[in-house]
Design an enzyme around this catalytic site. Sequence first.
Site, mmCIF file in Angstrom:
data_model
loop_
_atom_site.group_PDB
_atom_site.id
_atom_site.type_symbol
_atom_site.label_atom_id
_atom_site.label_comp_id
_atom_site.label_asym_id
_atom_site.label_seq_id
_atom_site.Cartn_x
_atom_site.Cartn_y
_atom_site.Cartn_z
ATOM 1 N N THR A 1 1.851 -1.874 2.797
ATOM 2 C CA THR A 1 2.285 -1.166 1.605
ATOM 3 C C THR A 1 2.414 -2.264 0.574
ATOM 4 O O THR A 1 2.097 -3.409 0.866
ATOM 5 C CB THR A 1 3.630 -0.447 1.922
ATOM 6 O OG1 THR A 1 3.390 0.534 2.922
ATOM 7 C CG2 THR A 1 4.266 0.218 0.731
ATOM 8 N N THR B 1 1.962 2.906 -1.682
ATOM 9 C CA THR B 1 1.208 2.663 -0.451
ATOM 10 C C THR B 1 0.032 3.612 -0.315
ATOM 11 O O THR B 1 -0.027 4.651 -0.995
ATOM 12 C CB THR B 1 2.143 2.836 0.767
ATOM 13 O OG1 THR B 1 1.468 2.457 1.956
ATOM 14 C CG2 THR B 1 2.612 4.275 0.897
#
EC number: 2.3.2.2
Length: 597
Positions: free
Chosen positions: A409, A427
Site C-alpha cells: 500500500t 492502495t
Amino acid sequence: MTTGAIASPAFAHPRQADNAGKTPTATGYGGAVSTVDQDASAAAIEVLRKGGNAVDAAVAAAATLGVTEPYSAGIGGGGYFVYYDAHSGKVSTIDGRETAPAAMPPNAFLKPGTNEPYPFTKQATSGISVGVPGTPATWERALDRWGSLSLAETLQPAIDVAEDGFVVDETFRQQTDENDERFRPFAATVELFLPGGQLPVVGSILKNPDLAQTYRVLGQEGTDAFYEGPIAEEIVSTVRNAPTNPDPNTLPGPVGVMTAEDLDNYEALDQDPTHVNYRGYDVYGMAPSSSGGTTVGEALNILEEFDLAGLARGNGNAKKQPAVLHHYLEASALAFADRGKYVGDPAFVDVPTKELLDEVFGKERACEIDPLKAAPKPVPAGDVADYDGTCDVEPAALTDVKDTENINTTNLTVSDKWGNVVEYTLTIEQTGGSGITVPGRGFILNNELTDFNVPANATDANRIEPGKRPRSSMSPTIVLKDGEPFVALGSPGGATIITTVLQTLINRIDLGMSISDALAAPRASQRNSATPQAEPAFIAANEKQLMEYGHPAFSSVAELGAATAIEFLPDGRAVAAAEPVRRGGGSAMVVKQSWHK
C-alpha cells in the site's frame, strides 16, 4: 469548491525541484510532506509553494504515486483520507474504500462445488477480485470539501511525471519480477510494465502516456468521466472479459461481475473519525470500514493502564525495552481479537465502535495482561455487551480469523503553512493489484475483494456481501495536543499497518524518541497469532528477553511497514520523517528548510 488560487500553473518537473533528493528527514516552515517517493513529495511541495493547501498537495502527491508506485496505489484502488482543519480545529475523514459489485457471489473465491478456497494467488490475479475503485471519488470529494485548487491543477504534476517518465530503481524492478507470472496473462500490463516482454532495466526511464491522458480527462471532465461513460465501460469490459483459467490451481482466476451501474453508484463517504485520549494526547483515526482506528485506539486504551515510561526507566537500557515491548505485544493481541470478532463494514454489520473505544472496556481488557507472562495465543475476544472495567467477566469465544491483506500500500503525510494536515493511506491491495491494466488507460485495477474472509460463516463481520466494503487495516492517524497538531502518521503493510502505527506512537509518546527515531526503530507485529512477526534487528535486540516472558520465537520478515510522519514543533516548525531504509527509503521535504535545532 474554491478555484483560481493558481491560474494555469506551470509546474516544474519534480526531479528538477531544488530539494528533490531522497532525504528521510526534513525540518522547516511553510508546509511539509513525507512519502515513499521523491517525485511524489516534490509534487506536493511544488503545489504548496504555488499557494495550494495541504489537501491540494496531498492529491498531487497521491496522483504522482499512481505513476511512480503503480503497484501500490492508483486510481484503480481506494483508501482513507484524514484531514485536520486548522480554522475549525476539527478532524474529518473520507472513506474511499472499494466496494463489492452488486452481483458479487458469496462463493466467489471458492473452488466450484466446494468450500475450499482457490490458492490465494489465483484469487488475487482475477477479475472477480476487483472492487469498485474509490480513489478518484476520494480526491474529488476532498478537494470539494477542503481544497483550494481544481482537480486539473492538482493532477498536473503527475501528468508531467507520467509523460517525462520516472527512473526505474531496484525496488521497482524487483516488484515487477515478483509479479512476472501474474502480469503475463494480461496484454496491457505486459505492454506497460514489461517492455518488449522483458523486465525493466534499472536506471531506464518508464513513461506512462496513457495514464497522463487519463488524468487529463479526469481534470477536464471531473470524476464523472471515471464512474460514467467510456472509461467506466472500459473498466467493466476489462474486469468481465479478463483472461481466466478453468484449472482451479492455475492463474489467472475467475472473471469479474462488475457492471457500469456499480461504478455509477459508487460514493466516497464523509465519516466521523475515531477518537481516544492517550496520556493527554487526542488520537484520531479511521472508523470502520477500516479497522485501523478502532484497533489502534483500543490498544492505546489498554496500554493507558500501564506506566510504560516508568517501565522503560526501570529497565535501564534504552536499546532494549522488554517490559514495554511485552505490554505492547499483549495489548495488540487483545485488540486484534476484538477486531476479528466485531469489525466490518458498518453499512452491513452492527459494529460496536463506541464500545471498542470505551476507556472502561479498555481497562477491563487490560486486566488480561500479566505484567510478567505472555498469554497463549490466540486470545479470546472481549465481551462488548458486558463490561464494567473489572476483571471478572468471561471473554467471548475465540475467532478463527486469518489476515488476508497484502503488505503493499502507500501512505503520505502533508501539512501546509496555515496549519492544515492530511494523513492519507491508499492502495490497490497486493503488490501489483489484480495484475489487470485497463487497456489504453495506464492504471492497474485493485484486488481488494480478497480482503473479505474466505471461507466465512453467516455471522462473520467480514464475510462477502454485495455492495460491501471489505475490512481494512489502513490506519491514517492524526494526534493533537491541547487542540493543536502534534504528530500525523500512517503506513502501508496490510494488517501490520495497525501495529506499525501503534508501535511508532509508543516509541514517540512513551519512550520519548524523536519522530524520526520512532519511525526508524526495529518493529514487531503481534496480531493475536501463535507466531508473531518481527524484523531481524528487533529479533537480535529483543527476542531473548521477550522469550523470558513466555513470548514465542518470532517469524523473521525483512520489513514491517514503510511509514511516513510529520511532527509539529512548538516553535512553528515541522519535522517531516520518512523511512531511512525500508522500501528503499522515503522522501521527506519542507517548503523552507530550517538548519537550526
